[in-house]
Motif scaffolding. Structure first.
Motif, PDB file in Angstrom:
ATOM      1  N   ASN A 181      -6.077   8.775   4.256  1.00  0.00           N
ATOM      2  CA  ASN A 181      -5.439   7.501   3.976  1.00  0.00           C
ATOM      3  C   ASN A 181      -5.468   6.608   5.210  1.00  0.00           C
ATOM      4  OD1 ASN A 181      -3.305   5.474   3.797  1.00  0.00           O
ATOM      5  ND2 ASN A 181      -2.873   6.454   1.827  1.00  0.00           N
ATOM      6  N   ILE A 221      -6.312  -3.667  -5.278  1.00  0.00           N
ATOM      7  CA  ILE A 221      -6.428  -3.020  -3.978  1.00  0.00           C
ATOM      8  C   ILE A 221      -7.150  -1.705  -4.189  1.00  0.00           C
ATOM      9  CG2 ILE A 221      -5.185  -2.043  -2.028  1.00  0.00           C
ATOM     10  CD1 ILE A 221      -2.891  -3.925  -2.665  1.00  0.00           C
ATOM     11  N   PRO A 222      -8.432  -1.646  -3.798  1.00  0.00           N
ATOM     12  CA  PRO A 222      -9.166  -0.388  -4.010  1.00  0.00           C
ATOM     13  C   PRO A 222      -8.395   0.780  -3.411  1.00  0.00           C
ATOM     14  CG  PRO A 222     -10.626  -2.100  -3.190  1.00  0.00           C
ATOM     15  CD  PRO A 222      -9.246  -2.652  -3.109  1.00  0.00           C
ATOM     16  N   GLY A 223      -8.296   1.876  -4.172  1.00  0.00           N
ATOM     17  CA  GLY A 223      -7.568   3.034  -3.680  1.00  0.00           C
ATOM     18  C   GLY A 223      -6.132   3.051  -4.164  1.00  0.00           C
ATOM     19  N   ARG A 224      -5.701   1.945  -4.773  1.00  0.00           N
ATOM     20  CA  ARG A 224      -4.350   1.921  -5.331  1.00  0.00           C
ATOM     21  C   ARG A 224      -4.427   1.576  -6.803  1.00  0.00           C
ATOM     22  NH1 ARG A 224       0.702  -0.665  -2.329  1.00  0.00           N
ATOM     23  NH2 ARG A 224       0.670   0.448  -0.339  1.00  0.00           N
ATOM     24  N   ARG A 264       6.464   6.021   4.748  1.00  0.00           N
ATOM     25  CA  ARG A 264       6.216   6.071   6.189  1.00  0.00           C
ATOM     26  C   ARG A 264       5.718   4.717   6.692  1.00  0.00           C
ATOM     27  NH1 ARG A 264       3.429  10.862   6.032  1.00  0.00           N
ATOM     28  NH2 ARG A 264       5.241  12.230   6.126  1.00  0.00           N
ATOM     29  N   VAL A 265       4.843   4.093   5.884  1.00  0.00           N
ATOM     30  CA  VAL A 265       4.289   2.806   6.304  1.00  0.00           C
ATOM     31  C   VAL A 265       5.403   1.767   6.434  1.00  0.00           C
ATOM     32  CG1 VAL A 265       2.849   0.878   5.578  1.00  0.00           C
ATOM     33  CG2 VAL A 265       1.973   3.209   5.449  1.00  0.00           C
ATOM     34  N   THR A 274      -3.199  -1.430   3.850  1.00  0.00           N
ATOM     35  CA  THR A 274      -2.360  -1.291   2.652  1.00  0.00           C
ATOM     36  C   THR A 274      -2.807  -0.150   1.753  1.00  0.00           C
ATOM     37  OG1 THR A 274      -3.819  -2.896   1.623  1.00  0.00           O
ATOM     38  CG2 THR A 274      -1.766  -3.728   2.538  1.00  0.00           C
ATOM     39  N   SER A 275      -3.990   0.382   1.974  1.00  0.00           N
ATOM     40  CA  SER A 275      -4.509   1.354   1.017  1.00  0.00           C
ATOM     41  C   SER A 275      -5.161   2.522   1.727  1.00  0.00           C
ATOM     42  CB  SER A 275      -5.531   0.674   0.099  1.00  0.00           C
ATOM     43  OG  SER A 275      -6.294   1.656  -0.553  1.00  0.00           O
ATOM     44  N   SER A 276      -5.412   3.557   0.963  1.00  0.00           N
ATOM     45  CA  SER A 276      -6.118   4.696   1.530  1.00  0.00           C
ATOM     46  C   SER A 276      -7.535   4.277   1.899  1.00  0.00           C
ATOM     47  CB  SER A 276      -6.175   5.820   0.498  1.00  0.00           C
ATOM     48  OG  SER A 276      -6.824   5.348  -0.672  1.00  0.00           O
ATOM     49  N   ASN A 320      -1.171   2.061  10.537  1.00  0.00           N
ATOM     50  CA  ASN A 320       0.194   1.572  10.752  1.00  0.00           C
ATOM     51  C   ASN A 320       0.964   2.403  11.761  1.00  0.00           C
ATOM     52  OD1 ASN A 320       0.936  -0.753   8.870  1.00  0.00           O
ATOM     53  ND2 ASN A 320      -0.226   0.636   7.545  1.00  0.00           N
ATOM     54  N   LYS A 321       0.462   3.600  12.052  1.00  0.00           N
ATOM     55  CA  LYS A 321       1.201   4.469  12.973  1.00  0.00           C
ATOM     56  C   LYS A 321       0.494   4.593  14.314  1.00  0.00           C
ATOM     57  CE  LYS A 321       4.636   5.187  10.359  1.00  0.00           C
ATOM     58  NZ  LYS A 321       5.950   4.624  10.712  1.00  0.00           N
ATOM     59  N   SER A 335      -4.235   3.513   5.606  1.00  0.00           N
ATOM     60  CA  SER A 335      -3.069   2.668   5.900  1.00  0.00           C
ATOM     61  C   SER A 335      -2.096   3.378   6.838  1.00  0.00           C
ATOM     62  CB  SER A 335      -2.372   2.296   4.592  1.00  0.00           C
ATOM     63  OG  SER A 335      -1.868   3.461   3.968  1.00  0.00           O
ATOM     64  N   VAL A 336      -1.807   4.652   6.548  1.00  0.00           N
ATOM     65  CA  VAL A 336      -0.771   5.304   7.344  1.00  0.00           C
ATOM     66  C   VAL A 336      -1.239   5.511   8.780  1.00  0.00           C
ATOM     67  CG1 VAL A 336      -1.393   7.694   6.833  1.00  0.00           C
ATOM     68  CG2 VAL A 336       0.989   7.094   7.274  1.00  0.00           C
ATOM     69  N   GLU A 363       1.479  10.407  -1.770  1.00  0.00           N
ATOM     70  CA  GLU A 363       1.309   8.954  -1.864  1.00  0.00           C
ATOM     71  C   GLU A 363       2.633   8.262  -1.540  1.00  0.00           C
ATOM     72  OE1 GLU A 363      -1.601   7.848  -2.292  1.00  0.00           O
ATOM     73  OE2 GLU A 363      -1.203   5.692  -2.409  1.00  0.00           O
ATOM     74  N   ILE A 371       3.583   8.497   2.086  1.00  0.00           N
ATOM     75  CA  ILE A 371       2.802   7.589   2.931  1.00  0.00           C
ATOM     76  C   ILE A 371       3.360   6.172   2.833  1.00  0.00           C
ATOM     77  CG2 ILE A 371       0.564   6.426   3.062  1.00  0.00           C
ATOM     78  CD1 ILE A 371      -0.713   9.180   2.549  1.00  0.00           C
ATOM     79  N   HIS A 372       3.632   5.725   1.611  1.00  0.00           N
ATOM     80  CA  HIS A 372       4.194   4.379   1.460  1.00  0.00           C
ATOM     81  C   HIS A 372       5.502   4.275   2.223  1.00  0.00           C
ATOM     82  CE1 HIS A 372       1.802   3.723  -2.500  1.00  0.00           C
ATOM     83  NE2 HIS A 372       1.063   3.603  -1.412  1.00  0.00           N
TER      84      HIS A 372
END
Lengths: 988, 470, 231
Positions: free
Chosen positions: C144, A93-96, A909-910, C90-92, C150-151, C146-147, A903, A906-907
């Motif tokens: 980011n 997953i790009p960015g992770r 929060r998601v 899922t990602s930034s 998702n919000k 994803s956040v 980071e 954010i996880h």
């Protein structure tokens, strides 16, 4: 705070020896009334290191362009590109980041690690929580191993006499050279390796030896466990592997062993030691005695420390053996000590351990075995297994044979797989001049080093992150070493090269390793087992079985030869960080302050204050050390707590072909190390040269007394009055500030650091550097006090300089709630965050340095020049993409690894939840072997950090300033033996 | 008006006997003509003396060096200074405070003494003000040159930006920006306004067309009409009123840079008065260091009389005593605070690695100025010049001591380190001095260094009262 | 008074020739005011320039190796954003489509179109296509996806009506004040999660009420600490 009457000023410049420990003074020089240290080497600042000139030019040009952009207020971005995969691999997953389990082989022994990878770039090494040698923590060398991978000075191509050649060309040449050898069943073929524990590598070597019976295999590791091997031969008649289960040890006696900071198992030992030390609500502590020939981190940590000359350690061991055996030791050299220690040991038989130092004499090891056996420790705290080495042998003898045959000219083909014998073989072997006498010689190593220069062929070695392999940990547990990145250069593994000798063109390391283990694991579902082992980072239940070797009749070892009174003793030790010199070009390790001395970029001639006076030697004076006809020049370091009449020098420095960083750093102690004196000698002469040579230490030796940053007490005191810490603290009321209060309704991040646990190993500092893209500045800038480490471990001494006790205090940013740095910044570059961090916004900073001036902890670091390397590509590969790379002229500091915090937030929060306890680990916390550092949300009382902060030992540094630091400390507790209490600070 | 009357008026003035033991503000026997000729002569007719050329050359050379260093710092970074962690401020800020302080005398003389109606100021205020302007120019350079990223210094100034981020007004450095820029603007206006009538005189006396045009433009068509004079007087008074508070405010704000911090040796309430006094102290020292040679070289003894030297010296003595008092009070407060860090700071200052600076300060700012109690030291130019020079050095040293001793050993011994200045540090300091000298030399050459019309006012019959003693 | 004004005039300066013409006064006044005006003008111009599309590159269609049209794919074919921007939830990083994803369709459709040659070539050679970055934040800014997604922050809030862009351009200024606008008042921009990928979504009249409700529902905070974006 002390009242005017009894205020004794910091007597910075007045000599005050007798009243010494009633005051606290700055440096040893000042203590002795000499000019204050630290201000002689200045030219540094005017001129950056010459080698950097070209770089600096580029950087300043760049800076100028920044300047222009700044002046026009231009925000226009240059065009950038996004380069997506053609066919994306799964799970990426790009960015992770992704994490892969692998293992780091150091001197043959493995440490299990998880390596972070950003789109295929290994960027950070973390411990592997399941691996016995790691338990989630890492040591300094593991953290810094990335710098080896990305070292721009690594060898990049196969060379013959320095000219590039192809792999095929090498194979052809090898084949030709081997032609006659094969005819003679391998006679004339020699393979020189370092200590080999890798099963598959061992298998390959054995295969070669099987195919060519008359070929010979030699091993040589200059800092290997020679003594341990011969020691066990002395004791048991055969080599065995010894390790310790310190989580069962109530009393530990370190016989010149720095087991908390050095050695392949130190990470595990430190963890077990500190866990045991903090049991039962801190009222049930273990006790550590250190008898040592140098001031080490372990010694400073010990409840009782006895500085003795290297030779006297053996004397002590003999006495202890006798005392434990019940014989009277009255009137003996260490009478009171030995008897007290012996009594303590006997009182805890079965739950105690005597640990001999790797570099101590075989006799000491033998005696240790004897004592441990007598105390019933074997099987409990001391564990024996079969040797980890594929072939345990006397490496000194092995090397000597090789050299003899080189002399005789009977060596035709010499393959040197790793190691650097030309540099680190004992000087009297004169390896360098004998090596060229072979018809065909090839050296395989990361760098084209001293040995490569003497060999015809040099082959770049694949870094362990680049190719497959396997290795054993201290207890025998096997790890598969899986690569994270394709070789950066045209490099090869030993496996492949050896395989090529058998069957051209040689299979890939992967095939070899996998095939080897398929053979071992027939029957069981191999694929699942293999995948699991890779995933876990080690093979389940692969640790070697315990054995109970029979002790030979206790042969009372003879006392060492009494050295003539005048003669000086010299002791050789591997450097705690660059080890035997293999990491000499690792800029992180070079600049990492050494545990006690805080030295960087140099080794030194360690000498005790008294001896220095006797010899009329000043600190940082260039002296010449002579043994026989050999001599080397080094700078002196006057080390409190160092035994008199002895000199300690660290190996690994003074490289000539290590690369830009290592060349010329320090001096090579190997030049006066000989076969008969691997670890110590009694015939050292020291001569003044009249010159001085500045040593770059990040802080001077500071003593503490009375009102000081470290709060510590004895276990009994604590039992008697658990509140002694709080009582010594003066904390103003929270509302004593003119600025509005923050109400931290959400998270409130905080940190607790347990001084009882910290062993000053430096892993946290290294981890911080790796995680946060912290620049390396070089010796000149360190001398100018411009080091960039965000985290430092302050080391304080207490008591006289003969045998002071030492205290360690890691100091990151305190993240004050009333932060002095914040309100003085004219541009809001450092501002308070809603969760109570002192955010540092690099791109907003104009560089007034006011924040640093106003920081009472001085934890801020400033980019005085463009310290960060913006040009070298390999270094760019290492950078953490989640942290800005700082430019010239901006302030920076510890952020609690805010990138990790955000980071995680954010996880959370998601997935609509709160951040869990332990979900966020700062780099330092994660690396810490002793779990001294704990980070978390202090608003949530169920969090570990919140509980620690509610402990009675909790205190804030400089609390009286009402800065309300989020980082607090747990006062240090020690557990001295009442019997020795009064002599614990003096010579035995 | 017919010239006759004027002649008569003048002869009257000569007949008036010189009253009182106090030396006159200006020597007797001056006339409008003599004064005007004398002063305008320096610019229009007379050749510049050798010393001027020397000063000019000195200034040029050091200014070039300054330019080089500044470029170098932009190019390479502030690492060229001796600063490090913990000593984050070094020469740059020392010089800044020093120059600003020097600037103070100008405002004090021009504004404060004007309101106080001190006639004697008239013959020194012009170049005192000039000195102020140039000193503030030098000062203003340093805060920018000490920034890690000088090219974005304007982030300290509030302006509508796309980040919606403004400077932080809790930081004294932002207050500095306002204090210093206000100070500079006002001083400049004051100085220029004061010069307009004299520029007109120069225009009228100038022979060459170029000079006439130059001064003509510079004096914005001043014709000496009584309307002009009325407006001019009102403006001067207004500016004086505005400028007077600055005498106190500017250095107070500068001292906040230190007092606002929490460092022992900086965090002290005595600083504002202490700094203001020190500023005036050094300011007058600079006035004398400039005035005495000029007086000698240009033969201005008649306009810059003993009276002036004497008064300046007295003011130095007074402010010097205030400074000395704070030196005494500081150790007391730190002892009285019972704060071990405070006490250590005082002790370390007097005995630590920078003891030389401390004792140097005591010698230069406390001991030697006491000589001014003796009249001969107040009116003998050479002696006074020597003392003033010593004080100037002492005041620089004082700022150096305050900054470095407080920083180099603060709270945690582990972060202590000594500061040692580098070549760059010194080059920048001397460069600024050179720039100052250059500017001043140009001023002396091109503009009336003594206010002609104001000195003329001092003539006995120039005011209804007819007295010249004020 | 008379005397005062008299004595100030130097006696020898009574009669003299004119140096300046009568226009001098006007010129003088003009320069005085002109200077002030010029300074003001310069500042204003500067402020305008840094806000102008020249600086921000707002609404400037960017050249791409392949003239990819969101208008066609999103507006025309109605392909969901996530089909190509796979990791946006899922990602930034929202991710750009791998060549393989393009080829999923283009191995059949427009398989011979010359415009798509770079895609096919990339697929053949395994060498990636280098797309020009359109939304390019400074390296010290950490955003980011994803956040936000998702919000309840819709794509079009920042990317505009991508479905109407033949060649993609930057729809907003991306100035810090633009970010802060929303971070200070998220309730003005939040939309129901179901609408996030809806390009045509327009905020209803009752956005104020709806926004407040959603902000509460999604637990949205107004994050304005520096380290939320700068690390």
């Amino acid at each position: 705070m002390s009242a005017p009457a009894n205020f004794v000023p910091v007597s910075a410049l007045r000599p005050a020896p007798e009243a010494a420990d009633r005051r606290y003074w700055r440096t040893l020089e000042e203590y002795e009334g000499r000019a204050p240290g630290g201000d002689e080497p200045r030219q540094a600042i005017d001129e950056p290191p010459p080698s950097e000139e070209s770089r600096r030019k580029f950087l300043s040009l760049m800076a100028a362009s920044f300047g222009l952009s700044g002046l026009t207020g231009c925000t226009r971005q240059p065009t950038e590109f996004i380069v997506p995969y053609v066919d994306p691999p799964e799970q990426v997953i790009p960015g992770r980041p992704q994490f892969f389990a692998t293992a780091i082989p150091l001197n043959g022994l493995a440490q299990g690690v998880l390596v972070e990878s950003h789109l295929g770039r290994p960027t950070k090494v973390e411990g592997n929580p399941d691996h016995p040698a790691s338990l989630g923590a890492t040591d300094v060398t593991s953290q810094a191993s990335l710098m080896d991978l990305y070292d721009p000075d690594r060898a990049r191509e196969i060379t013959l006499h320095g000219d590039p050649r192809s792999w095929e060309a090498f194979l052809r040449a090898l084949l030709v050279a081997l032609e006659p050898v094969r005819a003679r069943k391998g006679e004339g073929l020699r393979i020189l390796t370092e200590t080999v524990t890798s099963p598959s590598l061992g298998d390959r070597i054995q295969a070669v030896l099987a195919a060519l019976p008359s070929a010979r295999w030699h091993q040589w590791g200059p800092a290997g466990c020679h003594s341990a091997r011969s020691g066990s031969v002395l004791a048991f008649g055969r080599p065995v592997n010894t390790y310790y289960r310190l989580d069962n040890a109530d009393v530990i006696v370190a016989l010149d062993s720095d087991f908390l900071c050095c050695g392949p198992a130190s990470t595990r030992y430190a963890r077990d030691y500190s866990t045991r030390r903090r049991r039962g609500g801190r009222v049930d502590m273990n006790r550590l005695y250190a008898i040592e020939s140098a001031m080490t981190a372990t010694g400073g940590k010990a409840d009782h420390r006895l500085p003795v000359r290297y030779a006297e350690v053996e004397t002590f061991a003999v006495e202890l053996a006798q005392a434990v055996a019940g014989q009277s030791v009255a009137g003996s050299h260490f009478g009171q000590w030995t008897s007290a220690v012996a009594r303590d040991l006997l009182a805890h038989s079965g739950s105690c351990a005597v640990i001999p130092g790797e570099h101590q004499s075989p006799a000491v090891h033998a005696l240790a075995h004897q004592i441990n056996a007598a105390l019933g420790a074997v099987g409990q705290t001391v564990v024996y297994t079969e040797p980890l080495e594929v072939r345990a042998e006397d490496q000194m003898a092995s090397l000597t044979d090789l050299v003899r045959d080189l002399d005789a000219g009977t060596v035709e083909v010499l393959l040197i797989l790793g190691g650097n014998p030309v540099y680190n073989a004992p000087a009297d072997l004169d390896f360098a001049h004998k090596l060229p006498r072979t018809a065909f010689s090839a050296h395989v190593a990361l760098h084209a080093d001293e040995t490569s220069a003497q060999c015809q062929w040099h082959l770049p070695e694949s870094h362990f992150l680049e190719d497959w392999g396997d290795a054993r940990a201290f207890d025998g547990t096997v790890s598969i070493i899986q690569p994270l990145i394709l070789p950066l250069y045209e490099s090869h593994s030993y496996l492949r090269i050896l395989d090529a000798i058998l069957t051209l063109p040689g299979r890939s390391a992967y095939e070899i390793v996998r095939e080897y283990w398929t053979k071992q694991k027939h029957g069981a579902d191999f694929e699942t087992w293999w995948r699991k082992s890779l995933h876990d980072g080690f093979m389940e239940a692969s640790a070697l079985a315990d054995i109970r070797p029979a002790l030979k009749a206790a042969n009372a070892p003879s006392l060492p030869p009494p050295s003539s009174p005048g003669a000086l003793e010299v002791v050789f030790r591997p450097d705690p960080y660059i080890f035997d010199g293999r990491f000499a070009n690792n800029i992180w390790l070079e600049e990492l302050p050494r545990p006690m001395t805080k030295l960087t970029w140099d080794n030194a001639v360690m000498i005790s204050p008294a001896t220095a006076k006797r010899l009329g030697i000043e600190a940082q004076e260039l002296v010449e050390l002579r043994r026989g006809g050999r001599s080397v020049r080094g700078s002196t370091w006057i080390q409190p707590g160092h035994p008199d009449g002895s000199i300690t020098v660290h190996l690994g420095f003074g490289r000539t072909r290590s690369g830009r960083a290592g060349n010329g750093a320090g001096f090579s102690a190997y030049l006066i190390r000989t076969v008969d004196a691997l670890w110590s000698a009694y015939d050292l002469e020291i001569h003044k040269t009249g010159d001085s040579y500045p040593l770059a230490s990040t802080q001077m030796q500071q003593w503490v007394e009375g009102h000081h940053p470290i709060i510590s007490g004895n276990l009994d005191e604590y039992r008697a009055n658990p509140n002694f810490v709080k009582e010594s603290q003066e904390t103003p009321p929270r509302e004593l500030t003119i600025y509005p209060h923050w109400d931290y309704s959400g998270y409130a991040w905080g940190m607790s650091i347990d001084l009882t646990a910290c062993v000053n190993c430096g892993a946290c500092v290294a981890a911080c550097q790796a995680e946060n893209n912290i620049a390396v500045v070089g010796k000149e800038q360190i001398l100018a006090r411009r080091g960039m480490h965000w985290l430092r471990i302050d080391t304080y001494y207490q008591g006289g300089d003969v045998n002071p006790s030492a205290y360690y205090q890691p100091v990151p940013c305190m993240q004050c709630e009333n932060a002095p740095c914040e309100y003085v910044c004219p541009v809001h570059a450092t501002a308070h965050s809603a969760d109570g961090l002192n955010d540092m916004t690099y791109n907003r900073c104009v560089g007034t340095r006011y924040c640093s001036n106003n920081c009472p902890y001085k934890v801020r670091r400033f980019n005085f020049f463009l310290f960060q390397d913006w040009v070298t590509d390999t270094l760019k590969l290492q950078r953490n993409p989640d942290v800005s790379v700082r430019s010239r002229g901006v302030m920076e500091k510890c952020t609690y690894c805010v990138q990790r915090i955000r980071e995680a937030e954010i996880h959370a929060r998601v997935d609509d939840r709160f951040v869990r306890d332990g979900e966020i680990q700062t780099a330092c916390m994660q690396a810490c072997p002793t779990q001294a550092i704990v980070f978390g949300d202090i608003n949530n009382l169920s969090n570990r950090v919140a509980q620690l902060k509610s402990e009675k030992l909790n205190y804030a540094l400089l609390a009286e300033l009402n800065t309300r630091p989020r980082t607090t400390y747990l006062a240090e507790l020690r557990n001295p033996n009442p019997e020795l209490g009064e002599v614990s600070h003096a010579r035995g | 008006m017919p010239a006759g009357n004027v002649q008569e008026l003048q002869s009257r003035s000569q007949r008036r006997p010189d009253p009182g033991s106090v030396p006159a503000v200006i020597a007797p026997g001056q006339t409008f003509t003599s004064i005007t000729d004398q002063i305008s002569g320096f610019i229009l007719t007379r050749k510049s003396p050798l010393l001027w050329w020397a000063a000019f050359a000195f200034g040029i050379i050091l200014s070039i060096n300054l330019l080089t260093i500044v470029t170098l710092i932009f190019y390479r970074g502030v690492g060229l200074y001796g600063i490090q962690i913990p000593v984050g401020w070094g020469f740059a800020i020392t010089n800044f405070v020093w120059w600003i302080g020097i600037g103070h005398a100008g405002t004090l003389i021009s504004a404060f003494l004007l309101l106080m109606n001190q006639g004697w100021r008239n013959s020194i205020n012009r170049f005192a003000e000039a000195m102020t302007i140039f000193a503030v120019m030098c000062a203003g350079m340093f805060p920018i040159m000490h920034l890690g990223r000088p090219w974005i210094f304007y982030w300290l100034i509030p302006y509508p930006n796309t980040m919606t981020v403004q400077p932080q007004f809790r930081s004294p450095l932002v207050w500095d920006i306002f204090a210093v820029s206000t100070y500079f603007t006002l001083s400049l206006l004051f100085w220029y306004l004061g010069m307009i009538p004299d520029l007109a005189t120069l225009r009228d006396k100038a022979k060459s067309r170029a000079a006439q045009r130059f001064y003509g433009i510079a004096c914005w068509g001043w014709r000496g009409a009584s309307l002009h004079w009325r407006l001019h007087e009102t403006a001067s008074l207004l500016l004086a009123g505005l400028a007077t508070p600055l005498v106190l405010s500017v250095h107070t704000v500068v001292s906040f840079d230190f007092t606002i911090s929490i460092l022992p040796g900086w965090h002290s309430t005595i600083f504002p008065p202490y700094f203001v006094a020190g500023a005036i102290f050094s300011g007058f020292a600079m006035v004398l260091v400039l005035a005495i040679p000029i007086r000698a070289v240009y033969g201005l003894g008649n306009l810059l009389t003993e009276r002036h030297l004497n008064n300046c010296a007295k003011l130095m003595l007074a402010t010097g005593l205030i400074v000395a008092y704070t030196y005494v009070i500081e150790p007391f407060t730190s002892w009285y605070s019972g704060d071990s860090f405070e006490m250590f700071m005082v002790h370390n200052r007097a005995t630590g690695p920078y003891a030389w600076a401390f004792w140097g300060v005591i010698a230069c700012n406390v001991a030697i100025p006491q000589l001014l109690w003796w009249r001969s030291f107040r009116i003998r130019p050479k002696r006074l010049f020597f003392i003033s020079a010593v004080i100037l050095y002492g005041m620089w040293l004082e700022r150096y001591m305050i900054i470095v001793t407080a920083l180099h050993r603060d709270f945690l011994p582990s972060s202590w380190a000594n500061f040692v200045a580098t070549v760059t540090d010194n080059a920048l300091l001397y460069g600024s001095i050179g720039f100052f000298v250059l500017m001043f030399a140009l001023f002396v050459r091109l503009l009336p260094m003594i206010s002609m019309y104001e000195v003329r006012e001092l003539l006995p019959f120039s005011s209804p009262a007819g007295g010249s003693e004020k | 008074m008379v005397i005062c004004s008299l004595v100030r005039i130097d006696p020898r300066v009574v009669q003299m020739a004119q140096i300046f013409s009568g226009a001098a006064n006007t010129i003088a006044r003009f320069t005085l005011w002109g200077f002030a005006a010029a300074v003001g003008l310069a500042m204003w111009a500067g402020a305008m320039i840094v806000r102008s599309p020249y600086e921000t590159r707002q609404e400037e269609p960017r050249e791409q190796p392949v003239p990819f049209s969101h208008e066609h794919h999103v507006g025309g074919l109605g392909i969901d954003c996530r089909y190509c921007h796979t990791t946006v939830e899922t990602s930034s990083f929202a991710n750009l489509p791998a060549t393989k994803i393009c080829m999923n369709c283009h191995s059949q459709m427009w398989a011979a179109s010359p415009a798509l040659e770079p895609v096919r070539e990339s697929y053949r050679t395994g060498r990636s296509i280098a797309w020009t970055r359109v939304y390019d934040l400074p390296d010290f800014v950490y955003f980011n996806h994803s956040v936000h997604v998702n919000k309840g922050i819709g794509c079009s809030e920042c990317h505009g009506r991508v479905d109407k862009m033949p060649l993609t351009w930057q729809a907003v200024s991306l100035e810090m004040q633009w970010c802060l606008d929303c971070h200070r008042h998220p309730e003005e921009r939040v939309r129901p999660q179901s609408e996030v990928f809806n390009m045509a979504y327009v905020h209803p009249r009752n956005q104020a009420a709806l926004g407040r409700r959603l902000v509460h529902e999604y637990g949205i905070q107004s994050l304005t600490s520096c380290s939320n974006c700068h690390r």
